[in-house]
Scaffold this active site. Structure first.
Site, PDB file in Angstrom:
ATOM      1  N   THR A 194     -34.197  55.502 -32.731  1.00  0.00           N
ATOM      2  CA  THR A 194     -35.098  55.408 -33.496  1.00  0.00           C
ATOM      3  C   THR A 194     -36.035  56.070 -34.203  1.00  0.00           C
ATOM      4  O   THR A 194     -36.535  55.672 -35.391  1.00  0.00           O
ATOM      5  CB  THR A 194     -36.411  55.268 -32.170  1.00  0.00           C
ATOM      6  N   HIS A 228     -34.774  55.331 -37.301  1.00  0.00           N
ATOM      7  CA  HIS A 228     -34.905  53.750 -37.960  1.00  0.00           C
ATOM      8  C   HIS A 228     -36.072  54.047 -38.906  1.00  0.00           C
ATOM      9  O   HIS A 228     -36.562  53.644 -39.824  1.00  0.00           O
ATOM     10  CB  HIS A 228     -35.026  52.989 -36.355  1.00  0.00           C
TER      11      HIS A 228
END
Ligand code: NAD
Ligand code: ZN
Length: 346
Positions: free
Chosen positions: A41, A44
């Site tokens: 994450t 990202h």
């Protein structure tokens, strides 16, 4: 204090000096961070993909996997003391919605995520609600306590049903898939087959104890699984790649009446598969896995690490000084790592 920020929309992150958090609210604590680890994450958010652009509101300190020591606590905090060694459930559950009131806080309707919705853990100190903290057994190394959150994803996915003597397929040997191999072994699986496409991760799967690792780009995965299981297919399929082909192959490789437990997050709107023949008429039981059961999963994770039934030194491949965070992100982006841990303090 030093902290890693998303300071504005767009690619990249910056490390900069910011004031330390002060004055915990009545139900909050301040934790001095020892270790923080990098999650997909965070990558990202670094890259600023469409998900990050729609969800993240800069400026924000990112990071949500950490372990540290409590240095200050609010007046109402019970059961935790200054000096306690803790890790955190990154999902800040509300505590009063339907799900929270019925023992399912991991799927809280008002969930906020550390380092996504509120300031996170890539910093020297963090202020968090006391209810999300887990007291870590002192036997557990901080490098491993830091990754208890993603390890908990592996534990939650694998422990949905009894695996004693069962044959297993895990698709995807990223950091979580790699840890899941060890959990499946600890749970008594009789055969652990892993599918993975990247050479580094194929080696990682072997290192973490997979019996057979198959590259589905080079070999017919379903056929090979059938050969390895006397034509029957596996009893349990654990999806940990987020790849649509891997999902379909896993469903096909399952024996009728088997179980599927899906952690992987698929791109875009989702995927198509032959639901009639691969799910309904095969009598498959499927579990969707969000986060970790709070705190049931944490208890199992803690015990597996404390007892050394699981050895996370095989999954944590890089431990770097906090200042070298950029290097850590590069390893992650190339897929040439397991878990990457940053040493924030001793
Ligand atoms: P990762 O992206 O590092 O690992 C995925 C692995 O799958 C990679 O090594 C990749 O090479 C491999 N892969 C890609 N295509 C494949 C294919 N066709 N067959 C087999 N393997 C293939 O991710 P991670 O951090 O280990 O997390 C695993 C998955 O779980 C990701 O999809 C992630 O988004 C998801 N996740 C979900 C939750 C949740 O709460 N549901 C929480 C954390 C992570
Ligand atoms: Zn809730």
């Amino acid at each position: 204090m030093k902290a890693i920020f998303k300071d504005k929309p767009g690619e990249g992150l910056v490390m900069k000096e910011v004031p330390e958090p002060t004055k915990p609210g009545p139900d909050e604590v301040i934790v001095k961070i020892k270790r923080a680890s990098i999650c997909g994450t965070d990558v990202h958010i670094y890259r600023w993909d469409s998900w990050s652009a729609s969800r993240i509101k800069p400026p924000i300190i990112i990071g949500h996997e950490f372990a540290g020591t409590i240095v200050e606590k609010g007046d109402m905090v019970e059961g935790l003391e200054v000096g306690d060694y803790v890790a955190a459930e990154s999902h800040i559950f509300c505590g009063h919605c339907y799900q929270c009131r019925t023992g399912k806080a991991h799927i809280c309707q008002n969930l906020k995520i550390l380092g996504v919705d509120v300031n996170g853990a890539f910093a020297e100190y963090i202020k968090v609600p006391a209810r999300i903290l887990w007291k870590v057994s002192p036997e557990i190394d901080p490098n491993f306590a830091s990754v208890m959150e993603p390890f908990g994803n592996a534990v939650h996915t694998i422990t949905v049903e009894d695996l004693t003597g069962k044959t297993v397929l895990i698709t995807g040997a990223g950091p979580i898939g790699a840890m899941a191999i060890q959990v499946a072994r600890a749970e008594g699986a009789s055969l652990i087959i892993v599918s993975e496409v990247k050479p580094y991760r194929i080696e990682l799967a072997k290192k973490n104890g997979a019996d057979v690792v198959i590259n589905p780009l080079e070999e017919d995965l379903v056929k090979r699984v059938k050969v390895l299981t006397n034509g029957e297919g596996v009893d349990a399929f654990f999806e940990m790649s987020g790849n649509p082909d891997a999902f379909r192959q896993g469903m096909e490789a399952l024996t009728p009446g088997g179980i599927a437990s899906v952690l992987g997050i698929f791109p875009g709107e989702g995927i198509t598969f032959d639901i009639n023949n691969l799910f309904t008429l095969k009598g498959i039981k499927m579990y969707g896995i969000a986060g970790r059961k709070i705190f049931e999963t944490w208890r199992i994770a803690d015990q597996l690490l404390k007892s050394k039934r699981v050895d996370l030194s095989k999954a944590v491949t890089h431990v770097l000084p906090f200042d070298e965070w950029q290097k850590g992100f590069e390893f992650m982006m190339r897929g040439e790592s397991g878990k990457v841990v940053l040493v924030v303090s001793d």
